[in-house]
Every structure is written in C-alpha cells, then in structure tokens.
Design a protein around this motif. Structure first.
Motif, PDB file in Angstrom:
ATOM      1  N   LYS A 234      73.107  40.530  35.528  1.00  5.52           N
ATOM      2  CA  LYS A 234      73.160  41.826  36.203  1.00  5.52           C
ATOM      3  C   LYS A 234      72.146  42.638  35.436  1.00  5.52           C
ATOM      4  N   GLY A 235      71.107  43.131  36.108  1.00  4.62           N
ATOM      5  CA  GLY A 235      70.046  43.774  35.356  1.00  4.62           C
ATOM      6  C   GLY A 235      69.314  44.850  36.123  1.00  4.62           C
ATOM      7  N   VAL A 236      68.250  45.322  35.508  1.00  2.00           N
ATOM      8  CA  VAL A 236      67.483  46.460  36.009  1.00  2.00           C
ATOM      9  C   VAL A 236      66.070  46.010  36.371  1.00  2.00           C
ATOM     10  N   ALA A 237      65.660  46.270  37.611  1.00  2.42           N
ATOM     11  CA  ALA A 237      64.274  46.025  38.031  1.00  2.42           C
ATOM     12  C   ALA A 237      63.579  47.382  38.038  1.00  2.42           C
ATOM     13  N   GLY A 238      62.540  47.529  37.225  1.00  7.79           N
ATOM     14  CA  GLY A 238      61.904  48.844  37.099  1.00  7.79           C
ATOM     15  C   GLY A 238      62.909  49.825  36.555  1.00  7.79           C
ATOM     16  N   LYS A 239      63.308  50.825  37.364  1.00  6.77           N
ATOM     17  CA  LYS A 239      64.358  51.760  36.935  1.00  6.77           C
ATOM     18  C   LYS A 239      65.578  51.662  37.841  1.00  6.77           C
ATOM     19  N   THR A 240      65.662  50.577  38.634  1.00 11.30           N
ATOM     20  CA  THR A 240      66.745  50.432  39.605  1.00 11.30           C
ATOM     21  C   THR A 240      67.788  49.447  39.096  1.00 11.30           C
ATOM     22  N   HIS A 241      69.004  49.944  38.910  1.00  6.62           N
ATOM     23  CA  HIS A 241      70.078  49.165  38.291  1.00  6.62           C
ATOM     24  C   HIS A 241      70.805  48.285  39.315  1.00  6.62           C
ATOM     25  N   ASN A 242      71.707  47.468  38.760  1.00  2.00           N
ATOM     26  CA  ASN A 242      72.640  46.670  39.565  1.00  2.00           C
ATOM     27  C   ASN A 242      71.983  45.599  40.430  1.00  2.00           C
ATOM     28  N   GLN A 243      70.961  44.946  39.895  1.00  2.00           N
ATOM     29  CA  GLN A 243      70.391  43.774  40.564  1.00  2.00           C
ATOM     30  C   GLN A 243      71.225  42.573  40.120  1.00  2.00           C
ATOM     31  N   LEU A 244      71.720  41.783  41.092  1.00  2.00           N
ATOM     32  CA  LEU A 244      72.698  40.733  40.798  1.00  2.00           C
ATOM     33  C   LEU A 244      72.141  39.346  41.096  1.00  2.00           C
ATOM     34  N   PHE A 245      72.282  38.455  40.112  1.00  2.00           N
ATOM     35  CA  PHE A 245      71.733  37.103  40.244  1.00  2.00           C
ATOM     36  C   PHE A 245      72.764  36.078  39.801  1.00  2.00           C
ATOM     37  N   ASN A 246      72.768  34.937  40.471  1.00  3.01           N
ATOM     38  CA  ASN A 246      73.699  33.878  40.132  1.00  3.01           C
ATOM     39  C   ASN A 246      73.091  32.505  40.432  1.00  3.01           C
ATOM     40  N   TRP A 247      73.015  31.664  39.408  1.00  3.54           N
ATOM     41  CA  TRP A 247      72.507  30.288  39.570  1.00  3.54           C
ATOM     42  C   TRP A 247      73.650  29.344  39.249  1.00  3.54           C
ATOM     43  N   GLU A 248      73.899  28.397  40.128  1.00  3.77           N
ATOM     44  CA  GLU A 248      75.004  27.485  39.895  1.00  3.77           C
ATOM     45  C   GLU A 248      74.603  26.073  40.271  1.00  3.77           C
ATOM     46  N   MET A 249      74.984  25.112  39.433  1.00  2.00           N
ATOM     47  CA  MET A 249      74.746  23.719  39.828  1.00  2.00           C
ATOM     48  C   MET A 249      75.885  22.824  39.365  1.00  2.00           C
ATOM     49  N   ARG A 250      76.128  21.801  40.147  1.00  4.84           N
ATOM     50  CA  ARG A 250      77.145  20.768  39.844  1.00  4.84           C
ATOM     51  C   ARG A 250      76.413  19.436  39.966  1.00  4.84           C
TER      52      ARG A 250
END
Lengths: 299, 299
Positions: A234-250
């Motif tokens: 959960k991070g900040v792009a430029g000055k815009t907060h709440n960017q959400l990322f999820n990588w999953e593998m099985r």
C-alpha cells in the motif's frame, strides 16, 4: 543458436532443471554434473549424460548450479574461470549476496563470462516484484508473506546440522511479513533433541522467526513441494496515497525455481561480462523469441 | 546529480507528473511546456514555470510527454533531435508501437539521447508483469482484466470524434480478458446520436469489445480516477503444470501513470542511446539510490 546447458547437482532443483531445459525450445541439455559418489551409488537416468566434472561435457555455454547455497561461491568461480556462464539460486539476502556479487563480477569480467545470481523465486522473481512495486509507488511498505509450504533453503540448513539425520521446515504466513517456522527432524542415534532444537532456533535462518521444532520418525510422508507467496504493498504514487497492490502465486517450488534458472540461463547469453542479480537484467532477455515479436505480444 | 525534468502537457497525467517529480528525491522540475493558447487562457500555477516551448527551459535532461498518444511521434522526435531524453505513455500496442520504437531508436541514437516508450501501466508495468509470468511459466495463458475504471485513452479517443463535446469511457472486466465498454457522451449541438454511437463502435479502440454508448448531459459527476487490473496466469514451469499466478492493483490511474513515467525518466539516464520499451530496461534502473543498497534491500 541452440544454448548448450549443463546442470550441476541432481537434487530437488536439479531434477526439475533437467525437465525445464528439455522443455525449452532454444536449449540443449549437454549433461548433468554430479559428485563421483552419487554417480556410482545410484541407478542412472538414460536420457541424458551424467558426468563427474564439467570437462567431460565438452562445449558448454552455461551451467545451472543446482547445489546448496554454501557450495555456490567455489563452484561459480571455478566455472567462470573456464569462461562458462553460471546461474545460481544463492538464497541468502543482504550483504552476503552483495559481497559474492562483487567477487563473481570480477571473476566473470576477467574470463569474459556472465553470472546471474539469486535466480529463484525469493530471492529472484519476488525481488523483481518488490522492485516493480517501488517503481509504481515509491513510498509505502511492502510485505512478503511466504507459504504455506516447505522451505528448501531452511530444510537444507537444518539437515546440515550436527545430530540431524533428516529434516523438513514448513513456513506458515502470519501476515504483514511475519512467519512461523515448523521444523520436523529425525535425529541421528545418540543426538539430544533439546540441543538440536536450540541450534535450530539460534541459526540465522530461524532466529528472527517464531520457530517450533518437532521430533518425528518419518519425513517423507510430510513432503509436499507446493509453496506460495503473497506480496502486498500500500503506497504513494507521486503525492497520491492509497495505491494498492497484491501479487500472489501458488506453485511447485523446485519446478518454478528451476524454470527461473533456465530463463536466467538464456538471459545470461545476452549480457556483457559480469555478475548480475535478476533486477539488473532487462525482463525481455529472459524469454525466447525475437525482441520485436515479444514486444508486439507482451507490451 | 539532480535530474532536470520538463513536463509537456498539463492535462490529467501532466498534473500528477508535476507532483511525482516534486516528490522524487533526485529530480528538479524545470518547468511545464504547454500550448500558447492554454497558457494565456488559464490561471497559472505559481510553484513552477510554465512556458510555450522547450527552449525557454534552458538545460533539460528528460521531458515527460503527458500529451495525447497521437502527438507523441512528432514531439518525441523533435525533443530527441535536441539531445533530450523522452518518456511517453504511448498507449497503442502491437505493430504501431514496434514501428514507432524503430523510428525513435534511430533518432535517439543519432542525437545521443534515450527514449523510454509506453511507460504507463498498460502498456507499461502490466507488460512487465506479463513478461515476468512467462519467465516463470513459459507455457499457459495470461488474462489481463481491466477495471472497473475510466479509460483515459478510450475517453480521449471518443472526445476527438466529430459531434462529441465531452465523453467518458468506463471499462468493466468480464473475466478471462474480456471487457465491456460503457461510453457516456455529451453531443455537440446538431450532432446525431446514432451516427456518433456507430463511429464509436467502429473505432479500433472499441471494435473488439462489447460497447454501449449513452447520451448524457453531464460528465463531471461520473468522473472517478480510480482504476484497477487483475492479471491471471495458469501455466507450466518446465514440465510441471498448474502453476498459479495473480497480480492485482487498485490505483489512481493518472497518479500511477505519472509515477511510472517519472521512474522511467530516471532509468533513461542510465541507458545507452536508443529507444526502449519498459521490458528492455533493467528494473533496478527505475529506482533511486545506490545499486548495492537496492540489492541489499530488495533482492
């Protein structure tokens, strides 16, 4: 040009590496290098050569080091000195990796060869994902959550300890990058459980995690090579907060490790002499096919 | 060395690009280049320079082309001819991208500059994910599922059509890489809805998707810059089937696009002259900081 690939070691990863090289459209398996003892003791596979040293293989472009992490430095340096590219899945992060990279870099440049290091899934493709996440959202926190699954690196580390006949280490994700380690051990005759347990808990592989050690009489019935990871940011792009990322593998752990090594072997032939982590190699170089076709299909 | 960055265009992406450059620890925003009309018409921001041409900015290392895709070829070629690196978010995949890459590659090499192309999230970081997936499991199918969210590229394409005063195109994922497009349009006086609707459905941006067009009186109340993507792959590593991968993100679309462009701007200064897609640049080059520190932290 067909890439001539040798495989050093024929354990979990080596066996899957044989299959991955055989399945690659642009590669030829020139043979597997094993210790002399292993060659004489076991029934040999018939569809590829097994030899005791790399000289016996003739011309080789690249060798996959499917051997324990502690043997990587010596074997890699020896092969690089022969002008042969090396791919390892060295599984220690941090300063030790940086130091080994510096050593192999010098050796590789001197002998006009290429080493691609830590080419598994973690370190390896997970490292690529973590970097990708920071490229998109430079501020924030990334959590890498492993498992549930057997950790080969941790299991090998325990197997090498005094008093341990056989071992298996399970990784259980507790969320937010925290893990529980469940270690199952068969003791050697005369070994004391409490001593082995303490040695495991104090080992660098385990010291930062919640670790439980169990004495068992059978390990084989616990073995399942399935593994997984969830990487969250959960991070900040430029000055815009709440960017959400999820990588999953099985995945099947040794199968994917071996496949990553095979893809890295291909990439190694496209780099200038030197030693590289996976982050330092353009992603397109890992794939077979013409550059323009890949761009048309994947970009 | 502080990287001197110019931004061309001050629309959705340009505004977020200003913030992303300001937030970058290793960059200085030298100014924004806009068309003369836009400069005289609008209230100007006060914390950076706005000029009508790149010459007015003095020394510039790299310009972010935050302009419509159709204007990219001309502007990129002009800047590269001045020896200035360019970053674009050209959003057409396939042969057109390959052709433009060849053109910019020649121009860049001739003038000792670097172009990084299609540096958004799709094409862009999604392309990196698709490549990563094939590196781990070369056989199998990848599905890219967009949305729900506004597509800037599709909205711009509709806005440029005759009879359209304003437009918004929503992308709805239907799974397995199929999408529904919901297009909301405000017509210009005298325009005929049926004609506009048909033109949209026949446009290359829409012709392969299930597309619905709605006439509305207000667009602003529909605008939410949130977007997302889910990329799925089930594939084969070596000869081992059923390897499962899933990449998901929920983001502010122009904020992440702008951040990716800013990261690419940094990477452009580390490449040899030429034009590159994101796949052709080592991931580590997109981040700020020393190479060894990044390897220690991320590998």
């Amino acid at each position: 040009m067909t890439i001539k690939v040798g495989i050093m070691g024929y354990g979990n990863i080596g066996k899957f590496a044989v299959e991955a090289v055989q399945a690659a459209p642009d590669m030829e398996l020139v043979g597997v290098i094993r210790r002399k003892e292993s060659i004489s003791q076991n029934q040999q596979p018939t569809d590829f050569r097994v030899v005791a040293s790399v000289e016996e293989l003739g011309e080789v472009d690249v060798v996959l080091l499917c051997i324990p992490t502690k043997s990587v430095p010596e074997s890699a340096k020896d092969l690089l000195a022969r002008g042969i590219n090396t791919i390892d899945c060295f599984d220690i992060h941090g300063q030790k990796l940086v130091d080994l990279r510096a050593e192999l870099n010098e050796q590789a440049k001197q002998h006009n060869a290429v080493a691609i290091m830590a080419a598994g899934w973690d370190p390896g493709t997970d490292s690529l994902v973590r970097t990708l996440l920071e490229l998109m959202a430079p501020k924030g926190v990334t959590y890498t959550n492993f498992g549930p699954g057997m950790s080969m690196g941790h299991s090998v580390a325990v197997k090498a300890m005094p008093g341990v006949e056989n071992a298996l280490s399970m990784t259980i994700p507790l969320g937010t990058g925290l893990h529980r380690r469940l270690v199952y051990v068969i003791l050697e005759p005369g070994a004391e459980f409490a001593q082995v347990e303490q040695a495991i808990k104090n080992d660098p592989y385990f010291i930062n995690d919640e670790t439980y050690v169990y004495q068992v009489l059978d390990i084989e019935s616990l073995v399942d090579m399935g593994h997984g990871v969830t990487i969250e940011r959960k991070g900040v792009a430029g000055k815009t907060h709440n960017q959400l990322f999820n990588w999953e593998m099985r995945i099947n752990n040794p199968a994917v490790t071996a496949q990553v090594m095979v893809s890295a072997a291909r990439a190694s032939l496209k780099q200038q002499p030197g030693a590289y982590t996976m982050l330092e190699v353009p992603l397109i170089d890992y794939l077979s096919g013409s550059r323009e076709d890949l761009i048309k299909r994947l970009v």
